[in-house]
Design a protein around this motif. Structure first.
Motif, PDB file in Angstrom:
ATOM      1  N   ILE A   1       0.834  -1.207   0.000  1.00  0.00           N
ATOM      2  CA  ILE A   1       0.000   0.000   0.000  1.00  0.00           C
ATOM      3  C   ILE A   1       0.867   1.256   0.000  1.00  0.00           C
ATOM      4  O   ILE A   1       0.595   2.207  -0.743  1.00  0.00           O
ATOM      5  CB  ILE A   1      -0.956  -0.028   1.208  1.00  0.00           C
ATOM      6  N   ALA A   2       1.908   1.261   0.806  1.00  0.00           N
ATOM      7  CA  ALA A   2       2.778   2.441   0.881  1.00  0.00           C
ATOM      8  C   ALA A   2       3.474   2.692  -0.452  1.00  0.00           C
ATOM      9  O   ALA A   2       3.537   3.836  -0.924  1.00  0.00           O
ATOM     10  CB  ALA A   2       3.810   2.259   1.989  1.00  0.00           C
ATOM     11  N   MET A   3       3.976   1.643  -1.074  1.00  0.00           N
ATOM     12  CA  MET A   3       4.648   1.835  -2.358  1.00  0.00           C
ATOM     13  C   MET A   3       3.647   2.191  -3.449  1.00  0.00           C
ATOM     14  O   MET A   3       3.983   2.932  -4.380  1.00  0.00           O
ATOM     15  CB  MET A   3       5.433   0.575  -2.730  1.00  0.00           C
ATOM     16  N   GLY A   4       2.421   1.691  -3.338  1.00  0.00           N
ATOM     17  CA  GLY A   4       1.381   2.092  -4.282  1.00  0.00           C
ATOM     18  C   GLY A   4       1.080   3.578  -4.180  1.00  0.00           C
ATOM     19  O   GLY A   4       0.885   4.259  -5.196  1.00  0.00           O
ATOM     20  N   CYS A   5       1.069   4.103  -2.953  1.00  0.00           N
ATOM     21  CA  CYS A   5       0.848   5.547  -2.769  1.00  0.00           C
ATOM     22  C   CYS A   5       2.021   6.354  -3.312  1.00  0.00           C
ATOM     23  O   CYS A   5       1.827   7.406  -3.922  1.00  0.00           O
ATOM     24  CB  CYS A   5       0.625   5.862  -1.292  1.00  0.00           C
ATOM     25  N   VAL A   6       3.237   5.869  -3.104  1.00  0.00           N
ATOM     26  CA  VAL A   6       4.407   6.550  -3.670  1.00  0.00           C
ATOM     27  C   VAL A   6       4.367   6.460  -5.188  1.00  0.00           C
ATOM     28  O   VAL A   6       4.697   7.422  -5.890  1.00  0.00           O
ATOM     29  CB  VAL A   6       5.714   5.945  -3.108  1.00  0.00           C
ATOM     30  N   GLY A   7       3.921   5.310  -5.718  1.00  0.00           N
ATOM     31  CA  GLY A   7       3.820   5.135  -7.164  1.00  0.00           C
ATOM     32  C   GLY A   7       2.787   6.045  -7.802  1.00  0.00           C
ATOM     33  O   GLY A   7       2.879   6.365  -8.988  1.00  0.00           O
ATOM     34  N   LEU A   8       1.801   6.486  -7.040  1.00  0.00           N
ATOM     35  CA  LEU A   8       0.813   7.422  -7.574  1.00  0.00           C
ATOM     36  C   LEU A   8       1.412   8.799  -7.843  1.00  0.00           C
ATOM     37  O   LEU A   8       0.858   9.575  -8.622  1.00  0.00           O
ATOM     38  CB  LEU A   8      -0.363   7.561  -6.609  1.00  0.00           C
ATOM     39  N   LEU A   9       2.518   9.090  -7.220  1.00  0.00           N
ATOM     40  CA  LEU A   9       3.170  10.376  -7.451  1.00  0.00           C
ATOM     41  C   LEU A   9       3.818  10.445  -8.834  1.00  0.00           C
ATOM     42  O   LEU A   9       4.014  11.537  -9.363  1.00  0.00           O
ATOM     43  CB  LEU A   9       4.226  10.632  -6.374  1.00  0.00           C
TER      44      LEU A   9
END
Length: 145
Positions: A84-92
């Motif tokens: 989830i955390a990397m998915g949020c970073v990937g949204l950037l």
């Protein structure tokens, strides 16, 4: 009865105290352990450690500290948290590509974010295994603050 010296009890939920030694050994050892066990796969984990290690430390450390205050630190839960955390970073990445208008940034950023999600799960799982193994019994039970 309370006075100015002794304030009333606030019903804080019980929280875990994070074992600092186990936390920092697991924080560094999780990615290193996964890389040592899987470096033979075209050396991808070695490059992932070099490219993703700083992101793991900058983004992962506060998230893990925040999460471990209220939870036991189950490795599977930590792996999902890493995804989830990397998915949020990937949204950037699409936001930055749209802001700059750079199509190459979008393509390379999404590829790196995709690999980052895989390694974030694996590193967080290894972190959880090491942390649970090294954590002392005093830190394994939630305490009232």
């Amino acid at each position: 009865m309370h006075t100015l010296i002794t304030p009333p009890q606030v019903p804080y939920p019980p929280r875990y105290i994070i074992d600092p030694v186990a936390f920092f050994i697991a924080l560094i050892g999780g990615p290193l352990l996964f890389t040592a066990l899987s470096f033979w796969v075209l050396l991808i984990p070695v490059f992932a450690l070099i490219l993703g290690g700083p992101v793991y430390l900058v983004v992962g450390t506060p998230i893990l500290l925040w999460y471990l205050r209220d939870h036991d630190g189950d490795p599977i839960d930590l792996a999902v948290l890493g995804l989830i955390a990397m998915g949020c970073v990937g949204l950037l990445v699409p936001l930055a590509a749209a802001f700059t208008g750079d199509g190459d940034l979008l393509a390379s950023g999404l590829i790196l974010s995709g690999f980052g999600m895989i390694f974030a799960m694996a590193w967080a799982y290894c972190f959880g295994r090491i942390y649970q193994h090294l954590r002392r019994d005093f830190f394994a039970k939630p305490r009232r603050m």
